[in-house]
Design an enzyme around this catalytic site. Sequence first.
Site, PDB file in Angstrom:
ATOM      1  N   HIS A 278       0.819  -1.230   0.086  1.00 25.89           N
ATOM      2  CA  HIS A 278       0.027   0.036   0.007  1.00 25.89           C
ATOM      3  C   HIS A 278       0.725   1.366   0.133  1.00 25.89           C
ATOM      4  O   HIS A 278       0.593   2.116  -0.765  1.00 25.89           O
ATOM      5  CB  HIS A 278      -1.067  -0.032   1.203  1.00 25.89           C
ATOM      6  N   GLU A 279       1.822   1.214   0.962  1.00 26.21           N
ATOM      7  CA  GLU A 279       2.909   2.490   0.851  1.00 26.21           C
ATOM      8  C   GLU A 279       3.653   2.557  -0.384  1.00 26.21           C
ATOM      9  O   GLU A 279       3.870   3.652  -0.891  1.00 26.21           O
ATOM     10  CB  GLU A 279       3.631   2.371   2.198  1.00 26.21           C
ATOM     11  N   HIS A 282       1.655   4.554  -3.156  1.00 26.47           N
ATOM     12  CA  HIS A 282       1.851   6.073  -2.702  1.00 26.47           C
ATOM     13  C   HIS A 282       2.765   6.542  -3.651  1.00 26.47           C
ATOM     14  O   HIS A 282       2.918   7.654  -4.663  1.00 26.47           O
ATOM     15  CB  HIS A 282       1.971   6.390  -1.297  1.00 26.47           C
ATOM     16  N   GLU A 358      -5.793   7.069  -1.233  1.00 24.60           N
ATOM     17  CA  GLU A 358      -5.506   6.013  -0.514  1.00 24.60           C
ATOM     18  C   GLU A 358      -6.265   4.591  -1.185  1.00 24.60           C
ATOM     19  O   GLU A 358      -6.057   3.690  -1.262  1.00 24.60           O
ATOM     20  CB  GLU A 358      -6.252   6.187   0.969  1.00 24.60           C
TER      21      GLU A 358
END
Length: 421
Positions: A278-279, A282, A358
């Site tokens: 997930h990070e 970004h 997100e």
Amino acid sequence: MAKKWGITALLLFGVYALGMYFYIFHSDSGGIPTALKGTVADPHVFMSERELYLSEEYSKIKNFLFFVAAPFEWLILFFILITGISQAFERWIPLQNRWAIWQNAVYLFLLSLLMFIVLFPLEYYRYSLSKYYGISTQNFNSWMRDNVIEFWVNFGTTVVIVTVLYWLINKSTKKWWLNAWLLMIPFSIFLMFIQPVLIDPLYNDFYPLTNKELETKILSLAEQANIPTEQVYEVNMAEKTNALNAYVTGIGSNSRIVLWDTTLNRLSENEILFIMAHEMGHYVEKHIYFGIAGYILTMLVGLWLTAKLMRRIIARHGRVLKINRINAIHSLPLFLLITSFLLFVSSPLSNYISRYQETRADQYAIELVVDPEAAVSTFQELTKAGLSEVNPPLLVKWFRYSHPTMLERITKVANEIGKEE
């Protein structure tokens, strides 16, 4: 006139706080849609009865405090102006004919100390609340140490910003906002660059991830995502909180991927890899740079509006607010009040953009790790650790949630599983 304004402000704050109380504690908004009851997104499925009770109770109190805290701060700043306290602070400066930075430092110290003292009971209640519900594990001494560090970091930064700001206002009372914006761009980027290596370590200890096997797997994911990184950091948060978190911070060579040790201790390896993916999402989606661009644009609009409003308010109500001229340091509480208000009312837009980013990062993580079960369990664990609402009331979502609600995140992953089947 000042007394009348003060009474009116108190009444307006009281009516607003009462309205928010009834909305948060007695409205029927939020809850679980009938179609999703009994699914993996329903907290009754993955939380105990006690966790459900504490989550509902804690969330309502937190939400109410959020909605009254900012207006309460505006009220304090307003009273600092109409009572003449701000003017008095300026008169008390013992260095009237010395460098402006020293005069501003004395004024800001007095103002910051007053705000710290007045707001301390609210901050302490928040700390006690978090402690009572088992979110915070931090002892009082450690909590106070963080508050003192934050006070001095903010004070030092603010002295520089305010000195430059009022120098620009003295140079041009009409175009100061544009010059301030141009100077704030490199200054903000500089702060983002040094934050991971100079500011964050003041509060916590950061060190390379000790689990080298896990780090190898995380770096393997990074390689798949074409992310040039050689290290993952962990931070000792267990002595302060039971909450879970991971994040990307900084820019350029000082950017870091950081895992809280609570996350490492509580989640499985597959769940941690999902969070890391997930990070990485970004990074791949360049959200950090979009965030910087959005921040710069927001500053431009915010400073322009602040300049317009300050001029108009001082022209019409300067006598009541005890402001002689815009370029006097005692006008600072009005500047702070206006900017705080603008940030608050614009938060639904900034949160909407953040939730979109997100969602994109979630989708990237789902595609990268191809483990939807780990994604679901990760979101469930995050909900339990933070005693979060999975589906908050609409106003709470608009103003507080920079991430999609857990109901939305879990349902999205569950739908992905359904498609595969």
